[in-house]
Scaffold this motif. Sequence first.
Motif, PDB file in Angstrom:
ATOM      1  N   HIS A 110      56.320  96.611 -56.257  1.00 15.84           N
ATOM      2  CA  HIS A 110      56.255  97.475 -57.449  1.00 15.84           C
ATOM      3  C   HIS A 110      56.062  96.615 -58.700  1.00 15.84           C
ATOM      4  O   HIS A 110      55.239  96.924 -59.567  1.00 15.84           O
ATOM      5  N   LEU A 111      56.840  95.556 -58.797  1.00 14.37           N
ATOM      6  CA  LEU A 111      56.759  94.690 -59.976  1.00 14.37           C
ATOM      7  C   LEU A 111      55.414  93.977 -60.056  1.00 14.37           C
ATOM      8  O   LEU A 111      54.884  93.774 -61.156  1.00 14.37           O
ATOM      9  N   ASP A 112      54.843  93.617 -58.915  1.00 15.48           N
ATOM     10  CA  ASP A 112      53.510  93.002 -58.915  1.00 15.48           C
ATOM     11  C   ASP A 112      52.466  93.966 -59.467  1.00 15.48           C
ATOM     12  O   ASP A 112      51.575  93.572 -60.228  1.00 15.48           O
ATOM     13  N   ILE A 113      52.573  95.237 -59.098  1.00 15.74           N
ATOM     14  CA  ILE A 113      51.636  96.246 -59.597  1.00 15.74           C
ATOM     15  C   ILE A 113      51.788  96.383 -61.107  1.00 15.74           C
ATOM     16  O   ILE A 113      50.803  96.395 -61.846  1.00 15.74           O
ATOM     17  N   ILE A 114      53.015  96.474 -61.575  1.00 16.13           N
ATOM     18  CA  ILE A 114      53.263  96.612 -63.020  1.00 16.13           C
ATOM     19  C   ILE A 114      52.726  95.404 -63.769  1.00 16.13           C
ATOM     20  O   ILE A 114      52.095  95.534 -64.821  1.00 16.13           O
ATOM     21  N   GLU A 115      52.934  94.225 -63.227  1.00 21.15           N
ATOM     22  CA  GLU A 115      52.471  93.004 -63.885  1.00 21.15           C
ATOM     23  C   GLU A 115      50.952  92.975 -64.014  1.00 21.15           C
ATOM     24  O   GLU A 115      50.414  92.606 -65.050  1.00 21.15           O
ATOM     25  N   ARG A 116      50.245  93.412 -62.974  1.00 23.75           N
ATOM     26  CA  ARG A 116      48.777  93.397 -63.011  1.00 23.75           C
ATOM     27  C   ARG A 116      48.202  94.458 -63.945  1.00 23.75           C
ATOM     28  O   ARG A 116      47.067  94.354 -64.376  1.00 23.75           O
ATOM     29  N   CYS A 117      48.976  95.491 -64.229  1.00 22.92           N
ATOM     30  CA  CYS A 117      48.482  96.603 -65.047  1.00 22.92           C
ATOM     31  C   CYS A 117      49.000  96.575 -66.478  1.00 22.92           C
ATOM     32  O   CYS A 117      48.842  97.548 -67.204  1.00 22.92           O
ATOM     33  N   GLN A 118      49.617  95.494 -66.902  1.00 22.67           N
ATOM     34  CA  GLN A 118      50.209  95.449 -68.243  1.00 22.67           C
ATOM     35  C   GLN A 118      49.178  95.417 -69.351  1.00 22.67           C
ATOM     36  O   GLN A 118      49.367  96.050 -70.378  1.00 22.67           O
ATOM     37  N   TYR A 119      48.110  94.678 -69.174  1.00 29.60           N
ATOM     38  CA  TYR A 119      47.194  94.450 -70.287  1.00 29.60           C
ATOM     39  C   TYR A 119      45.866  95.180 -70.168  1.00 29.60           C
ATOM     40  O   TYR A 119      45.140  95.305 -71.137  1.00 29.60           O
ATOM     41  N   GLN A 120      45.549  95.643 -68.968  1.00 25.03           N
ATOM     42  CA  GLN A 120      44.318  96.404 -68.783  1.00 25.03           C
ATOM     43  C   GLN A 120      44.475  97.325 -67.584  1.00 25.03           C
ATOM     44  O   GLN A 120      45.277  97.056 -66.695  1.00 25.03           O
TER      45      GLN A 120
ATOM     46  N   LEU B  54      43.845  96.943 -56.987  1.00 29.53           N
ATOM     47  CA  LEU B  54      45.232  96.548 -56.736  1.00 29.53           C
ATOM     48  C   LEU B  54      45.445  96.220 -55.266  1.00 29.53           C
ATOM     49  O   LEU B  54      46.094  95.230 -54.930  1.00 29.53           O
ATOM     50  N   ALA B  55      44.899  97.053 -54.390  1.00 32.40           N
ATOM     51  CA  ALA B  55      45.039  96.812 -52.959  1.00 32.40           C
ATOM     52  C   ALA B  55      44.409  95.475 -52.565  1.00 32.40           C
ATOM     53  O   ALA B  55      44.989  94.715 -51.787  1.00 32.40           O
ATOM     54  N   ALA B  56      43.249  95.184 -53.116  1.00 28.39           N
ATOM     55  CA  ALA B  56      42.577  93.920 -52.805  1.00 28.39           C
ATOM     56  C   ALA B  56      43.343  92.731 -53.379  1.00 28.39           C
ATOM     57  O   ALA B  56      43.529  91.719 -52.701  1.00 28.39           O
TER      58      ALA B  56
ATOM     59  N   LEU C  85      46.535  92.489 -54.164  1.00 22.68           N
ATOM     60  CA  LEU C  85      47.844  92.312 -53.544  1.00 22.68           C
ATOM     61  C   LEU C  85      47.757  92.080 -52.038  1.00 22.68           C
ATOM     62  O   LEU C  85      48.777  91.830 -51.397  1.00 22.68           O
ATOM     63  N   ASP C  86      46.550  92.207 -51.477  1.00 26.38           N
ATOM     64  CA  ASP C  86      46.325  92.059 -50.041  1.00 26.38           C
ATOM     65  C   ASP C  86      47.215  93.027 -49.257  1.00 26.38           C
ATOM     66  O   ASP C  86      47.886  92.652 -48.301  1.00 26.38           O
ATOM     67  N   LEU C  87      47.204  94.285 -49.710  1.00 27.43           N
ATOM     68  CA  LEU C  87      47.971  95.353 -49.068  1.00 27.43           C
ATOM     69  C   LEU C  87      47.035  96.490 -48.686  1.00 27.43           C
ATOM     70  O   LEU C  87      46.003  96.686 -49.327  1.00 27.43           O
ATOM     71  N   PRO C  88      47.389  97.264 -47.682  1.00 27.47           N
ATOM     72  CA  PRO C  88      46.577  98.441 -47.346  1.00 27.47           C
ATOM     73  C   PRO C  88      46.579  99.452 -48.492  1.00 27.47           C
ATOM     74  O   PRO C  88      47.575  99.579 -49.219  1.00 27.47           O
ATOM     75  N   VAL C  89      45.479 100.164 -48.644  1.00 28.14           N
ATOM     76  CA  VAL C  89      45.342 101.126 -49.736  1.00 28.14           C
ATOM     77  C   VAL C  89      46.424 102.205 -49.658  1.00 28.14           C
ATOM     78  O   VAL C  89      46.971 102.624 -50.676  1.00 28.14           O
ATOM     79  N   GLY C  90      46.759 102.645 -48.456  1.00 31.72           N
ATOM     80  CA  GLY C  90      47.794 103.662 -48.294  1.00 31.72           C
ATOM     81  C   GLY C  90      49.136 103.207 -48.837  1.00 31.72           C
ATOM     82  O   GLY C  90      49.863 103.982 -49.463  1.00 31.72           O
TER      83      GLY C  90
ATOM     84  N   VAL D 235      52.244 103.111 -56.094  1.00 32.79           N
ATOM     85  CA  VAL D 235      51.808 103.607 -57.402  1.00 32.79           C
ATOM     86  C   VAL D 235      52.411 104.985 -57.655  1.00 32.79           C
ATOM     87  O   VAL D 235      52.841 105.288 -58.775  1.00 32.79           O
ATOM     88  N   GLY D 236      52.462 105.832 -56.634  1.00 28.63           N
ATOM     89  CA  GLY D 236      53.100 107.144 -56.777  1.00 28.63           C
ATOM     90  C   GLY D 236      54.549 107.024 -57.203  1.00 28.63           C
ATOM     91  O   GLY D 236      55.031 107.791 -58.043  1.00 28.63           O
ATOM     92  N   ASP D 237      55.269 106.056 -56.632  1.00 29.69           N
ATOM     93  CA  ASP D 237      56.658 105.811 -57.044  1.00 29.69           C
ATOM     94  C   ASP D 237      56.734 105.443 -58.520  1.00 29.69           C
ATOM     95  O   ASP D 237      57.597 105.927 -59.257  1.00 29.69           O
ATOM     96  N   LEU D 238      55.820 104.575 -58.949  1.00 33.32           N
ATOM     97  CA  LEU D 238      55.830 104.110 -60.335  1.00 33.32           C
ATOM     98  C   LEU D 238      55.436 105.220 -61.307  1.00 33.32           C
ATOM     99  O   LEU D 238      55.954 105.293 -62.419  1.00 33.32           O
ATOM    100  N   VAL D 239      54.518 106.086 -60.889  1.00 31.40           N
ATOM    101  CA  VAL D 239      54.134 107.228 -61.732  1.00 31.40           C
ATOM    102  C   VAL D 239      55.316 108.171 -61.884  1.00 31.40           C
ATOM    103  O   VAL D 239      55.624 108.639 -62.989  1.00 31.40           O
ATOM    104  N   GLU D 240      56.001 108.439 -60.783  1.00 26.04           N
ATOM    105  CA  GLU D 240      57.148 109.344 -60.823  1.00 26.04           C
ATOM    106  C   GLU D 240      58.261 108.793 -61.713  1.00 26.04           C
ATOM    107  O   GLU D 240      58.936 109.547 -62.417  1.00 26.04           O
ATOM    108  N   ALA D 241      58.437 107.478 -61.714  1.00 25.26           N
ATOM    109  CA  ALA D 241      59.466 106.849 -62.547  1.00 25.26           C
ATOM    110  C   ALA D 241      58.968 106.578 -63.963  1.00 25.26           C
ATOM    111  O   ALA D 241      59.693 105.986 -64.766  1.00 25.26           O
ATOM    112  N   SER D 242      57.741 106.972 -64.289  1.00 22.64           N
ATOM    113  CA  SER D 242      57.121 106.788 -65.615  1.00 22.64           C
ATOM    114  C   SER D 242      56.963 105.328 -66.015  1.00 22.64           C
ATOM    115  O   SER D 242      56.962 104.999 -67.194  1.00 22.64           O
ATOM    116  N   HIS D 243      56.802 104.456 -65.036  1.00 13.67           N
ATOM    117  CA  HIS D 243      56.539 103.049 -65.335  1.00 13.67           C
ATOM    118  C   HIS D 243      55.057 102.788 -65.543  1.00 13.67           C
ATOM    119  O   HIS D 243      54.685 101.829 -66.222  1.00 13.67           O
TER     120      HIS D 243
END
Length: 138
Positions: free
Chosen positions: A70-80, A87-89, A91-96, A102-110
């Motif tokens: 979660h924190l890696d996603i937030i860090e990559r999306c801070q400035y643009q 993000l999936a590419a 972070l080397d994670l599956p898109v699912g 990302v759904g968790d972060l949207v729900e928490a308003s991050h």
Amino acid sequence: MTSEPGTSDASAERWFDAAAGPVVRPYAMTRGRTSHTAKARIDLIALVITGQAPEDGLTAFDDHTLSPEHLDIIERCQYQAVSVAELAADLDLPVGVVRVLVGDLVEASHVHLHQPVPPAELPDVSILRDVIDGLRAL
């Protein structure tokens, strides 16, 4: 063909930590979930960007319920804004998995999502041509 004790078999392969690959399974990152609870549908081309700083001064990095992913996603999306596919590419994670995180972060308003405009809502090309022709006629 077995090797004797004390000798090394040339064909035997040893796995070390770096070569073993990821040690956390994707379902462990999402706590076994395959979908998110956010109301918005998360497309591959949806753009993710962090929100404004909260009034209390606490950031998402102060939220101890968030995983390192979660924190890696937030860090990559801070400035643009970054697409879900990027993000999936990155972070080397599956898109699912990224969609669930990302759904968790949207729900928490991050983070906020900027969805692409659906094709049905785009203006018809023939209307645009009529407008251009009308402007030229003036």
